[in-house]
Design a protein around this motif. Structure first.
Motif, mmCIF file in Angstrom:
data_model
loop_
_atom_site.group_PDB
_atom_site.id
_atom_site.type_symbol
_atom_site.label_atom_id
_atom_site.label_comp_id
_atom_site.label_asym_id
_atom_site.label_seq_id
_atom_site.Cartn_x
_atom_site.Cartn_y
_atom_site.Cartn_z
ATOM 1 N N THR A 1 -2.997 -2.372 3.021
ATOM 2 C CA THR A 1 -1.862 -2.978 3.711
ATOM 3 C C THR A 1 -0.735 -3.239 2.724
ATOM 4 O O THR A 1 -0.928 -3.921 1.715
ATOM 5 N N ALA A 2 0.424 -2.679 3.013
ATOM 6 C CA ALA A 2 1.565 -2.808 2.106
ATOM 7 C C ALA A 2 2.036 -4.253 2.014
ATOM 8 O O ALA A 2 1.891 -5.041 2.962
ATOM 9 N N SER A 3 2.605 -4.603 0.880
ATOM 10 C CA SER A 3 3.148 -5.943 0.683
ATOM 11 C C SER A 3 4.253 -6.219 1.699
ATOM 12 O O SER A 3 5.110 -5.374 1.956
ATOM 13 N N GLY A 4 4.212 -7.394 2.302
ATOM 14 C CA GLY A 4 5.207 -7.771 3.302
ATOM 15 C C GLY A 4 4.846 -7.362 4.711
ATOM 16 O O GLY A 4 5.568 -7.694 5.658
ATOM 17 N N LYS A 5 3.725 -6.658 4.870
ATOM 18 C CA LYS A 5 3.306 -6.217 6.207
ATOM 19 C C LYS A 5 1.963 -6.809 6.602
ATOM 20 O O LYS A 5 1.279 -6.296 7.479
ATOM 21 N N GLY A 6 1.592 -7.895 5.924
ATOM 22 C CA GLY A 6 0.335 -8.561 6.240
ATOM 23 C C GLY A 6 0.385 -9.292 7.570
ATOM 24 O O GLY A 6 1.436 -9.424 8.207
ATOM 25 N N TRP A 7 -0.765 -9.779 7.962
ATOM 26 C CA TRP A 7 -0.873 -10.506 9.238
ATOM 27 C C TRP A 7 -0.004 -11.749 9.219
ATOM 28 O O TRP A 7 0.631 -12.077 10.227
ATOM 29 N N ILE A 8 0.058 -12.453 8.090
ATOM 30 C CA ILE A 8 0.860 -13.668 8.018
ATOM 31 C C ILE A 8 2.360 -13.356 8.024
ATOM 32 O O ILE A 8 3.175 -14.244 8.252
ATOM 33 N N ASP A 9 2.718 -12.105 7.766
ATOM 34 C CA ASP A 9 4.119 -11.693 7.786
ATOM 35 C C ASP A 9 4.545 -11.161 9.148
ATOM 36 O O ASP A 9 5.676 -10.687 9.315
ATOM 37 N N GLY A 10 3.625 -11.244 10.120
ATOM 38 C CA GLY A 10 3.936 -10.757 11.460
ATOM 39 C C GLY A 10 3.420 -9.362 11.750
ATOM 40 O O GLY A 10 3.628 -8.832 12.846
ATOM 41 N N GLY A 11 2.761 -8.748 10.764
ATOM 42 C CA GLY A 11 2.207 -7.417 10.980
ATOM 43 C C GLY A 11 0.961 -7.466 11.840
ATOM 44 O O GLY A 11 0.307 -8.496 11.975
ATOM 45 N N SER A 12 0.632 -6.336 12.441
ATOM 46 C CA SER A 12 -0.563 -6.241 13.283
ATOM 47 C C SER A 12 -1.676 -5.562 12.504
ATOM 48 O O SER A 12 -1.481 -4.473 11.955
ATOM 49 N N PRO A 13 -2.862 -6.173 12.458
ATOM 50 C CA PRO A 13 -3.970 -5.565 11.720
ATOM 51 C C PRO A 13 -4.593 -4.366 12.428
ATOM 52 O O PRO A 13 -5.407 -3.659 11.843
ATOM 53 N N THR A 14 -4.229 -4.128 13.703
ATOM 54 C CA THR A 14 -4.835 -3.020 14.454
ATOM 55 C C THR A 14 -3.848 -1.919 14.832
ATOM 56 O O THR A 14 -4.266 -0.795 15.104
ATOM 57 N N LYS A 15 -2.566 -2.221 14.815
ATOM 58 C CA LYS A 15 -1.588 -1.256 15.336
ATOM 59 C C LYS A 15 -1.546 0.030 14.528
ATOM 60 O O LYS A 15 -1.554 1.136 15.081
ATOM 61 N N GLY A 16 -1.519 -0.094 13.202
ATOM 62 C CA GLY A 16 -1.393 1.098 12.364
ATOM 63 C C GLY A 16 -2.544 2.066 12.550
ATOM 64 O O GLY A 16 -2.349 3.284 12.576
ATOM 65 N N PHE A 17 -3.744 1.547 12.691
ATOM 66 C CA PHE A 17 -4.926 2.396 12.801
ATOM 67 C C PHE A 17 -5.107 2.918 14.219
ATOM 68 O O PHE A 17 -5.242 4.138 14.442
ATOM 69 N N LEU A 18 -5.104 2.017 15.194
ATOM 70 C CA LEU A 18 -5.409 2.417 16.561
ATOM 71 C C LEU A 18 -4.312 3.249 17.207
ATOM 72 O O LEU A 18 -4.591 4.073 18.078
ATOM 73 N N SER A 19 -3.080 3.061 16.795
ATOM 74 C CA SER A 19 -1.997 3.835 17.417
ATOM 75 C C SER A 19 -2.041 5.310 17.023
ATOM 76 O O SER A 19 -1.355 6.136 17.637
ATOM 77 N N HIS A 20 -2.834 5.651 16.021
ATOM 78 C CA HIS A 20 -2.932 7.034 15.576
ATOM 79 C C HIS A 20 -4.266 7.679 15.950
ATOM 80 O O HIS A 20 -4.641 8.703 15.383
ATOM 81 N N VAL A 21 -4.988 7.085 16.887
ATOM 82 C CA VAL A 21 -6.239 7.690 17.353
ATOM 83 C C VAL A 21 -5.886 8.837 18.296
ATOM 84 O O VAL A 21 -5.360 8.622 19.386
ATOM 85 N N ASP A 22 -6.154 10.057 17.872
ATOM 86 C CA ASP A 22 -5.755 11.238 18.640
ATOM 87 C C ASP A 22 -6.917 12.114 19.060
ATOM 88 O O ASP A 22 -6.716 13.241 19.519
ATOM 89 N N VAL A 23 -8.125 11.638 18.920
ATOM 90 C CA VAL A 23 -9.277 12.462 19.258
ATOM 91 C C VAL A 23 -10.438 11.556 19.654
ATOM 92 O O VAL A 23 -10.476 10.387 19.265
#
Length: 213
Positions: A75-97
């Motif tokens: 997880t990149a700096s500034g994109k953590g959960w406490i910064d308002g980032g989603s812990p599931t969006k990056g991974f699950l939004s790219h499920v293509d199979v």
């Protein structure tokens, strides 16, 4: 009148009442058992199992910390959960199979999915490191690994778009290894002395509800 000969024939009283002195054979057998290869093997096994438990716990706990604080690894700096980032969006939004691709993409970024995922990571990690609640940890961790395996879907060689998935094995990947390790730990390490498992098992509410072991 007792003679000196009588004194030599009289048995010596044991040092403690109600106990007999150990014979040389008994002392030798006891001392040998204390340092026997079997005892050493058990201790080595305990250490090996504890090492696996703690290291696997750190895998889960580190994932939680990195996703929470954006430590700059997965997880990149500034994109953590406490910064308002989603812990599931990056991974699950790219499920293509896979059979659940549409469903999992629909879960991406949902607050309830993020909370469940992060709670699972932290709880499983802490339980493994401390050696408590290993049965619950095995159940929760295995469910998480199963969903992540389905999301990546190793049996597929190509995505729906035709792009290669980079899968190297149609079945066994690290998700499967982690899940099996959790199940094995729950089977053999419950109540381990190398951790808080033994103390946890003695708590009244745990004694009354063995599934909490």
């Amino acid at each position: 009148m007792a003679t000196s000969h009588d004194h030599r024939l009289s048995p010596r009283l044991p040092h403690r009442a109600g106990s007999a002195p150990r014979t040389r054979v008994e002392r030798t057998a006891s001392d040998t058992a204390a340092g026997s290869p079997a005892i050493a093997a058990v201790r080595t096994t305990d250490i090996a199992v504890t090492g696996l438990r703690v290291l696997l716990g750190f895998v889960f706990l580190w994932a939680f910390l990195d996703k929470t604080f954006g430590l700059g690894y997965a997880t990149a700096s500034g994109k953590g959960w406490i910064d308002g980032g989603s812990p599931t969006k990056g991974f699950l939004s790219h499920v293509d199979v896979g059979p659940m691709a549409g469903t999992l993409r629909g879960w991406a970024g949902e607050p309830w999915a993020g909370w469940l995922f992060m709670l699972g990571l932290s709880a499983v990690g802490v339980a493994l490191i401390l050696g408590i609640g290993l049965r619950l940890a095995a159940g929760a961790g295995t469910a998480m690994m199963a969903l992540m395996w389905i999301a990546e879907w190793p049996p597929a060689k190509h995505l729906d778009s035709g792009k290669a998935t980079s899968s190297t094995n149609p079945f066994t990947d690290y998700h499967v290894i982690y899940a099996i390790s959790l199940i094995v730990l729950a089977a053999v390490a419950v109540g381990s002395r190398l951790g808080l498992g033994a103390r946890w098992a003695r708590l009244p509410f745990v004694r009354d509800h063995r599934w909490l072991l």
